[in-house]
Motif scaffolding. Sequence first.
Motif, mmCIF file in Angstrom:
data_model
loop_
_atom_site.group_PDB
_atom_site.id
_atom_site.type_symbol
_atom_site.label_atom_id
_atom_site.label_comp_id
_atom_site.label_asym_id
_atom_site.label_seq_id
_atom_site.Cartn_x
_atom_site.Cartn_y
_atom_site.Cartn_z
ATOM 1 N N THR A 99 87.241 105.709 38.432
ATOM 2 C CA THR A 99 88.649 105.875 38.797
ATOM 3 C C THR A 99 88.776 106.738 40.040
ATOM 4 O O THR A 99 89.610 106.470 40.914
ATOM 5 N N LYS A 100 87.933 107.743 40.162
ATOM 6 C CA LYS A 100 87.951 108.601 41.355
ATOM 7 C C LYS A 100 87.593 107.791 42.607
ATOM 8 O O LYS A 100 88.186 107.967 43.658
ATOM 9 N N TYR A 101 86.626 106.888 42.497
ATOM 10 C CA TYR A 101 86.136 106.144 43.662
ATOM 11 C C TYR A 101 86.872 104.831 43.922
ATOM 12 O O TYR A 101 87.067 104.464 45.074
ATOM 13 N N ILE A 102 87.211 104.099 42.874
ATOM 14 C CA ILE A 102 87.817 102.771 43.081
ATOM 15 C C ILE A 102 89.190 102.616 42.436
ATOM 16 O O ILE A 102 89.778 101.542 42.470
ATOM 17 N N GLY A 103 89.693 103.692 41.814
ATOM 18 C CA GLY A 103 91.043 103.669 41.278
ATOM 19 C C GLY A 103 91.222 102.953 39.956
ATOM 20 O O GLY A 103 92.352 102.711 39.533
ATOM 21 N N GLN A 104 90.127 102.617 39.279
ATOM 22 C CA GLN A 104 90.232 101.930 37.988
ATOM 23 C C GLN A 104 88.943 102.118 37.193
ATOM 24 O O GLN A 104 87.913 102.488 37.758
ATOM 25 N N PRO A 105 88.985 101.845 35.884
ATOM 26 C CA PRO A 105 87.768 101.952 35.074
ATOM 27 C C PRO A 105 86.681 101.002 35.566
ATOM 28 O O PRO A 105 86.954 99.998 36.229
ATOM 29 N N TYR A 106 85.450 101.340 35.240
ATOM 30 C CA TYR A 106 84.300 100.540 35.660
ATOM 31 C C TYR A 106 84.235 99.243 34.862
ATOM 32 O O TYR A 106 84.459 99.250 33.654
ATOM 33 N N PRO A 107 83.911 98.117 35.498
ATOM 34 C CA PRO A 107 83.801 96.847 34.768
ATOM 35 C C PRO A 107 82.725 96.933 33.674
ATOM 36 O O PRO A 107 81.750 97.667 33.805
ATOM 37 N N ARG A 108 82.907 96.160 32.635
ATOM 38 C CA ARG A 108 81.985 96.208 31.501
ATOM 39 C C ARG A 108 80.945 95.090 31.511
ATOM 40 O O ARG A 108 80.273 94.860 30.521
ATOM 41 N N GLU A 109 80.751 94.415 32.661
ATOM 42 C CA GLU A 109 79.810 93.297 32.706
ATOM 43 C C GLU A 109 78.356 93.725 32.558
ATOM 44 O O GLU A 109 77.511 92.942 32.168
ATOM 45 N N GLN A 110 78.050 94.957 32.934
ATOM 46 C CA GLN A 110 76.664 95.430 32.907
ATOM 47 C C GLN A 110 76.570 96.701 32.077
ATOM 48 O O GLN A 110 77.513 97.484 32.021
ATOM 49 N N ALA A 111 75.421 96.889 31.441
ATOM 50 C CA ALA A 111 75.182 98.128 30.696
ATOM 51 C C ALA A 111 75.096 99.286 31.690
ATOM 52 O O ALA A 111 74.527 99.149 32.767
ATOM 53 N N ARG A 112 75.673 100.413 31.317
ATOM 54 C CA ARG A 112 75.639 101.615 32.142
ATOM 55 C C ARG A 112 75.430 102.824 31.238
ATOM 56 O O ARG A 112 75.784 102.818 30.067
#
Length: 127
Positions: A99-112
């Motif tokens: 959210t700090k970098y792209i303004g939204q939650p991170y996509p869930r397509e990949q494990a993180r």
Amino acid sequence: MINADVRRILETAVVGHLATLLPDGAPHSIPIWVDPEGDHIAIMTGPDSRKARNLRRDPRVALSLTPVDNPFEPVIIRGRVEKWIDGDAGWAIIDRIATKYIGQPYPREQAREVALIAVERQSVGMG
């Protein structure tokens, strides 16, 4: 402990460059997103990425940050990964960073997952 000047820069959308060690001892550097997490620096990665594999084998890191608004105030950090966080707790940190970098939650397509870096040395500025 992260000093106040370093924390101030970490709280911005500064891009960091993380150096880890490859199995043969050669350096591996990659741009990353960063954010303070208590007295640690949080980074995110895929669990099977080169970065994660390097850090699991040897947790030592060097991290540099160059603030966009003042390139003469570079931050240099050395430390080591002390803890890994995955699951819901990891995603909460990942979403805050995204959210700090792209303004939204991170996509869930990949494990993180999140690696928490304990700061051992830190400096701000030239010289």
